[in-house]
Design a protein around this motif. Structure first.
Motif, mmCIF file in Angstrom:
data_model
loop_
_atom_site.group_PDB
_atom_site.id
_atom_site.type_symbol
_atom_site.label_atom_id
_atom_site.label_comp_id
_atom_site.label_asym_id
_atom_site.label_seq_id
_atom_site.Cartn_x
_atom_site.Cartn_y
_atom_site.Cartn_z
ATOM 1 N N LYS A 85 0.846 -1.193 0.000
ATOM 2 C CA LYS A 85 0.000 0.000 0.000
ATOM 3 C C LYS A 85 0.883 1.245 0.000
ATOM 4 N N LYS A 130 -1.694 4.240 3.832
ATOM 5 C CA LYS A 130 -1.396 3.852 5.212
ATOM 6 C C LYS A 130 -1.738 4.973 6.188
ATOM 7 N N LYS A 179 -1.719 1.162 9.146
ATOM 8 C CA LYS A 179 -0.780 0.090 8.804
ATOM 9 C C LYS A 179 -1.291 -1.270 9.277
ATOM 10 N N ARG A 212 -0.843 -5.495 8.647
ATOM 11 C CA ARG A 212 -0.891 -5.870 7.231
ATOM 12 C C ARG A 212 0.335 -6.668 6.783
#
Length: 589
Positions: free
Chosen positions: A27, A32, A37, A40
């Motif tokens: 990403k 983010k 975050k 992930r």
């Protein structure tokens, strides 16, 4: 049917695999910042897991049926002697969730696959760490909370899966006991007489008054939820171990299940805003040293808490909180997290352990805050038989409530106005008798709902007490001055354990612009209450204020609505003040 599976001897005893691909977890920095975050990166990180073939696992397992969850991809497995296990994929199904909730009347799974909604929900699931369910059993054992025993495996597509190979296999799974009567001999379930569902327990309590939930065990389990940050504790997340005591009565102790939301994190600017702005999302609180709001964290299990915990005082809650505080030692925490795959260990897991130790130090305060919230309002029920309810008023704001049925003492507790502001008493079925005696002072508000049969209301003291019943049936009201609301309304008079007194406050920003007024900046504050009489709420208050940069003007407004001023008739009021002409409007509808 899928038949292109590899032979058993082509696999090593363990294999490396991940939940998501690297592409799925990549990403941008902006993404983010907005959406967080989460955990992930751990979803696309390979871990080494044991390879399992179900026909040899646990003495040999056979697939029985697909699981029924909205988002989990699970399969029930059964041993030769009838014990069932659940094989649950670590990768949740966003498409299954959307199909079962948003598109129930139309098959859309093929259309949704690979869509933005599919990708977004799959990413949202990374708010939960994929491997922390494996630590909960050790933590639970240390504080005497029942639990399942999930184990991590890589399950290949294989002959034993048969027709289920089309949907299952070739990924990581947690396999654990299905919480049902086949596992009555399991130590982590307490080796009970039987295992019941939540609906079974509710029905049994209301029917006989004999089978009761063991409050200390349930309080401890609920505080344990708060300790590990497991916010997803709705009715179906509980099963109940039934035990028979020496006197022949039965008690139920909770068996929590599905611990996949423990230690969740909800970071990111947008999620943080939604978490505060949308009441139904406030239960999703990031795991940290403290619990920001035990009230909102417990939004889902709150009705169960109010149903199953009604005899315990603060000393009882404090004792269970201290059991967690002393039982969950540093050594236990370290040992529990040894169950995490080696590849997952590092800074993030160390951070979770530090936060868990910090929350352990705050658990008594967390318990106190939630105890105070749950005791502001009490709900007491009788049984389906004919019961006698004695309400005795005392000095200093104390009220004693006793429930009896023939020779059975169903309930006794003294409430204090400093803790409890309102009590609802439901007679349920049976020809019940409600007696209110004693003078007292600083009285707690009491609302009594008799039920469907001829109930007797004998209120010697009519202050701060009101009865609710059906107008179209016989009732015996001894004191004709008793306050009453007699309406043939099932929603008002019927007992629903999920119906509780509460209020929701929501503050939302107002941002706009137009050529005449320039930019508009303001807010709206909505406060909605829910009591016994709802249409569909009890009261709603809305206050708004805005400032306009183009003319330095402002406006203030208020809207109020009050339900059931007359049965099914609401009363509304609205007022608005606007500058610079100071127009003031007021009307009702």
């Amino acid at each position: 049917m899928f038949t292109d599976y590899k032979e058993k001897d082509s696999f090593e005893t363990s294999i490396t695999s991940s939940v998501y691909s690297i592409e799925e977890t990549e990403k941008s920095g902006l993404y983010k910042a907005l959406w967080g975050k989460h955990y992930r990166k751990f979803y696309s990180k390979d871990v080494r897991a044991k390879v399992a073939f179900i026909d040899t696992l646990k003495g040999g397992l056979t697939p029985v049926r697909r699981g029924g969850g909205h988002q989990s991809k699970s399969l029930r497995l059964e041993t030769k002697d009838g014990k069932q296990y659940v094989m649950r994929a670590l990768r949740k199904s966003a498409i299954k969730f959307l199909q079962s909730t948003a598109f129930q009347d139309k098959y859309v799974e093929e259309e949704l696959e690979g869509s933005y909604a599919d990708d977004f929900l799959s990413d949202f699931y990374t708010t939960a760490h994929p491997y922390t369910p494996t630590v909960v059993a050790t933590l639970s054992d240390a504080v005497d909370v029942f639990h399942t025993n999930p184990e991590l495996y890589y399950i290949p597509k294989q002959e034993a899966l048969g027709e289920y190979n089309d949907e299952y296999g070739d990924e990581l799974y947690l396999i654990e006991e299905r919480v049902e009567s086949g596992h009555k001999d399991l130590a982590s379930f307490g080796k009970p007489k039987d295992i019941l569902s939540t609906s079974d327990v509710l029905q049994e309590i209301n029917k006989t008054g004999k089978s009761i939930v063991d409050e200390p065990s349930y309080i401890r389990a609920r505080l344990f939820d708060m300790l590990i940050g497991d916010w997803d504790r709705h009715e179906d997340q509980w099963r109940w171990a039934l035990f028979e005591k020496e006197d022949g009565t039965e008690i139920c102790k909770p068996i929590p299940r599905d611990r996949d939301q423990a230690f969740s994190t909800f970071d990111g600017a947008i999620l943080n805003f939604l978490n505060h702005a949308v009441p139904s999302l406030r239960m999703m609180q990031s795991f940290d040293n403290d619990l920001r709001s035990p009230k909102w964290f417990s939004f889902e299990p709150y009705p169960l808490d109010m149903t199953f915990i009604n005899k315990s005082n603060w000393e009882d809650w404090e004792r269970e909180a201290k059991t967690l505080e002393t039982g969950l030692t540093d050594e236990v925490i370290e040992r529990a997290f040894e169950n995490i795959p080696e590849e997952m260990k590092g800074e993030t897991i160390e951070g979770i352990k530090r936060k868990l130790k910090g929350r352990r130090g705050n658990i008594v305060d967390i318990a106190r805050r939630y105890y105070e919230f749950t005791n502001e309002h009490a709900v007491i029920t009788g049984t389906q038989k004919s019961d006698t309810f004695n309400v005795t008023r005392h000095a200093d704001g104390k009220t004693t409530i006793e429930v009896h049925r023939k020779d059975l003492d169903v309930f006794t507790r003294t409430f204090n106005k400093e803790e409890t502001k309102e009590i609802w008493i439901y007679g349920l079925d049976g020809k019940d008798t409600f007696n209110v005696t004693g003078d007292g002072d600083n009285l707690i508000t009491i609302k009594i709902l008799g039920g469907k049969k001829n109930d007797t209301y004998n209120f010697e003291n009519i202050k701060k007490v009101k009865l609710y019943d059906y107008k179209g049936k016989d009732n015996t009201i001894v004191n004709k001055k008793s306050k009453k609301w007699l309406v043939d309304d099932y929603e008002i008079n019927n007992y629903d354990y999920k119906k509780r007194k509460y209020g929701i406050n929501q503050i939302l920003p107002i941002i706009g612009a137009n050529p005449d007024d320039g930019f508009q900046i303001g807010f709206t504050n909505n406060y909605t209450t829910y009591g016994i009489q709802r249409n569909p709420f009890t009261t709603r208050h809305s206050v708004s204020a805005s400032y306009y940069t183009g003319n330095s003007g402002y406006d203030l407004s208020y809207k109020g609505e009050f339900s059931n001023i007359f049965h099914n008739w609401n009363f509304g009021i609205e007022a608005k003040y606007t500058s610079p002409n100071c127009a003031n409007f007021f009307w009702i509808w």
